[in-house]
Design a protein around this motif. Sequence first.
Motif, PDB file in Angstrom:
ATOM      1  N   ARG A 148       4.439   1.125   1.645  1.00 28.21           N
ATOM      2  CA  ARG A 148       4.479   0.220   2.797  1.00 28.21           C
ATOM      3  C   ARG A 148       4.111  -1.203   2.351  1.00 28.21           C
ATOM      4  N   LYS A 174      -8.386  -4.748   9.769  1.00 23.17           N
ATOM      5  CA  LYS A 174      -7.327  -3.741   9.616  1.00 23.17           C
ATOM      6  C   LYS A 174      -6.036  -4.453   9.226  1.00 23.17           C
ATOM      7  N   ILE A 175      -5.300  -3.906   8.259  1.00 22.59           N
ATOM      8  CA  ILE A 175      -4.085  -4.594   7.829  1.00 22.59           C
ATOM      9  C   ILE A 175      -2.889  -4.316   8.733  1.00 22.59           C
ATOM     10  N   ASP A 176      -2.958  -3.301   9.583  1.00 31.12           N
ATOM     11  CA  ASP A 176      -1.812  -3.054  10.467  1.00 31.12           C
ATOM     12  C   ASP A 176      -1.902  -3.861  11.763  1.00 31.12           C
ATOM     13  N   VAL A 180       0.881  -1.165   0.000  1.00 30.56           N
ATOM     14  CA  VAL A 180       0.000   0.000   0.000  1.00 30.56           C
ATOM     15  C   VAL A 180       0.917   1.214   0.000  1.00 30.56           C
ATOM     16  N   PHE A 223       2.729  -5.133   3.724  1.00 25.90           N
ATOM     17  CA  PHE A 223       2.029  -5.815   4.815  1.00 25.90           C
ATOM     18  C   PHE A 223       1.977  -7.301   4.515  1.00 25.90           C
ATOM     19  N   VAL A 283      -7.998  -3.858  -0.777  1.00 25.79           N
ATOM     20  CA  VAL A 283      -7.294  -3.155   0.294  1.00 25.79           C
ATOM     21  C   VAL A 283      -7.584  -1.676   0.139  1.00 25.79           C
ATOM     22  N   GLU A 284      -8.314  -1.131   1.102  1.00 19.48           N
ATOM     23  CA  GLU A 284      -8.673   0.292   1.078  1.00 19.48           C
ATOM     24  C   GLU A 284      -8.706   0.802   2.503  1.00 19.48           C
ATOM     25  N   ASN A 285      -8.347   2.044   2.694  1.00 18.80           N
ATOM     26  CA  ASN A 285      -8.416   2.695   4.006  1.00 18.80           C
ATOM     27  C   ASN A 285      -7.750   1.858   5.097  1.00 18.80           C
ATOM     28  N   ASP A 286      -6.603   1.265   4.759  1.00 22.37           N
ATOM     29  CA  ASP A 286      -5.837   0.441   5.694  1.00 22.37           C
ATOM     30  C   ASP A 286      -6.601  -0.784   6.175  1.00 22.37           C
ATOM     31  N   CYS A 287      -7.554  -1.247   5.384  1.00 19.26           N
ATOM     32  CA  CYS A 287      -8.309  -2.460   5.718  1.00 19.26           C
ATOM     33  C   CYS A 287      -8.283  -3.405   4.526  1.00 19.26           C
TER      34      CYS A 287
END
Length: 119
Positions: free
Chosen positions: A35, A71-73, A32, A37, A56-60
Amino acid sequence: MAWHVAIKLSKLKPGKKKMRTVAKKMVLIGQVDDRYFATEALCRHMRWPLAYGAKVENDCIRCPLHQTTHKIDTGELVEWSPFPLFPPYGKLVGKMSKQKDLKIYETRVIDGNVEIKID
Ligand code: FES
Protein backbone atom coordinates in the motif's frame (compact mmCIF):
# COMPACT_ATOMS: atom_id res chain seq x y z
CA MET A 1 -9.30 18.33 -6.60
CA ALA A 2 -6.87 16.94 -9.14
CA TRP A 3 -4.53 13.99 -9.35
CA HIS A 4 -0.81 14.72 -9.64
CA VAL A 5 2.13 12.40 -10.26
CA ALA A 6 4.12 12.33 -7.03
CA ILE A 7 6.82 9.71 -7.57
CA LYS A 8 7.78 6.72 -9.69
CA LEU A 9 6.95 3.39 -8.10
CA SER A 10 10.56 2.30 -8.63
CA LYS A 11 11.72 5.04 -6.21
CA LEU A 12 9.74 3.56 -3.29
CA LYS A 13 10.35 0.43 -1.26
CA PRO A 14 8.36 -1.04 1.62
CA GLY A 15 9.14 0.90 4.78
CA LYS A 16 10.76 3.80 2.91
CA LYS A 17 9.52 7.37 2.66
CA LYS A 18 10.33 10.22 0.29
CA MET A 19 9.61 13.92 0.51
CA ARG A 20 8.49 15.65 -2.68
CA THR A 21 6.93 18.94 -3.74
CA VAL A 22 3.71 18.21 -5.61
CA ALA A 23 1.43 21.00 -6.86
CA LYS A 24 3.34 23.44 -4.61
CA LYS A 25 2.76 21.31 -1.52
CA MET A 26 5.46 19.44 0.38
CA VAL A 27 4.30 15.88 0.80
CA LEU A 28 5.67 12.68 2.26
CA ILE A 29 5.01 9.56 0.23
CA GLY A 30 5.63 6.09 1.57
CA GLN A 31 4.94 2.43 1.16
CA VAL A 32 3.71 -0.06 3.76
CA ASP A 33 3.64 -3.61 2.40
CA ASP A 34 1.88 -3.18 -0.96
CA ARG A 35 0.00 0.00 0.00
CA TYR A 36 1.04 3.61 -0.57
CA PHE A 37 0.30 6.63 1.58
CA ALA A 38 0.84 10.37 1.32
CA THR A 39 0.80 12.91 4.13
CA GLU A 40 1.88 16.49 4.56
CA ALA A 41 5.66 16.48 4.84
CA LEU A 42 6.15 18.36 8.11
CA CYS A 43 5.21 17.24 11.61
CA ARG A 44 2.18 19.10 12.97
CA HIS A 45 3.96 19.69 16.25
CA MET A 46 7.04 21.78 15.38
CA ARG A 47 7.34 21.23 11.62
CA TRP A 48 10.10 18.61 11.59
CA PRO A 49 10.41 17.02 8.10
CA LEU A 50 9.00 13.54 8.63
CA ALA A 51 11.18 12.10 5.85
CA TYR A 52 14.11 12.42 8.25
CA GLY A 53 13.75 9.72 10.83
CA ALA A 54 9.99 9.22 11.18
CA LYS A 55 8.98 5.62 11.84
CA VAL A 56 5.97 3.96 10.24
CA GLU A 57 4.64 1.12 12.38
CA ASN A 58 1.19 -0.30 13.13
CA ASP A 59 -0.38 2.01 10.52
CA CYS A 60 0.95 5.07 12.35
CA ILE A 61 3.72 7.56 11.64
CA ARG A 62 5.84 8.75 14.57
CA CYS A 63 8.00 11.88 14.42
CA PRO A 64 11.54 11.31 15.73
CA LEU A 65 11.79 14.62 17.58
CA HIS A 66 9.12 14.42 20.30
CA GLN A 67 7.34 11.22 19.18
CA THR A 68 4.09 12.81 18.04
CA THR A 69 2.12 10.02 16.33
CA HIS A 70 -0.66 10.06 13.74
CA LYS A 71 -2.58 7.34 11.88
CA ILE A 72 -1.43 7.18 8.26
CA ASP A 73 -4.84 6.23 6.85
CA THR A 74 -6.83 9.07 8.46
CA GLY A 75 -4.21 11.47 9.89
CA GLU A 76 -5.92 11.23 13.27
CA LEU A 77 -3.72 12.23 16.20
CA VAL A 78 -2.71 9.28 18.39
CA GLU A 79 -0.17 10.90 20.73
CA TRP A 80 1.04 14.52 20.99
CA SER A 81 4.65 15.24 21.93
CA PRO A 82 5.16 12.71 24.74
CA PHE A 83 8.98 12.69 24.56
CA PRO A 84 11.14 12.91 26.57
CA LEU A 85 9.21 11.64 29.54
CA PHE A 86 11.73 12.88 32.09
CA PRO A 87 12.45 15.65 32.57
CA PRO A 88 8.91 16.41 31.44
CA TYR A 89 10.25 18.56 28.61
CA GLY A 90 8.21 16.80 25.92
CA LYS A 91 4.86 17.59 27.52
CA LEU A 92 5.98 21.21 28.04
CA VAL A 93 7.01 21.58 24.41
CA GLY A 94 3.75 19.91 23.40
CA LYS A 95 1.78 22.63 25.15
CA MET A 96 3.50 25.28 23.00
CA SER A 97 1.37 24.37 20.00
CA LYS A 98 -2.21 23.29 19.41
CA GLN A 99 -2.84 19.59 18.80
CA LYS A 100 -3.69 18.89 15.18
CA ASP A 101 -4.36 15.96 12.89
CA LEU A 102 -1.97 15.27 10.01
CA LYS A 103 -3.19 16.04 6.49
CA ILE A 104 -3.56 12.86 4.43
CA TYR A 105 -3.74 12.70 0.66
CA GLU A 106 -5.54 10.03 -1.33
CA THR A 107 -3.19 7.92 -3.47
CA ARG A 108 -3.50 5.76 -6.57
CA VAL A 109 -1.09 3.97 -8.91
CA ILE A 110 -1.23 4.81 -12.60
CA ASP A 111 1.35 3.91 -15.28
CA GLY A 112 4.09 3.08 -12.81
CA ASN A 113 3.64 6.25 -10.77
CA VAL A 114 2.08 7.02 -7.41
CA GLU A 115 -0.36 9.85 -7.86
CA ILE A 116 -1.90 11.91 -5.09
CA LYS A 117 -5.08 13.95 -5.01
CA ILE A 118 -4.56 17.60 -4.08
CA ASP A 119 -7.05 20.48 -3.92
S1 FES B 1 8.44 18.21 15.85
FE1 FES B 1 7.51 16.30 15.58
S2 FES B 1 6.99 15.72 17.57
FE2 FES B 1 7.90 17.62 17.87
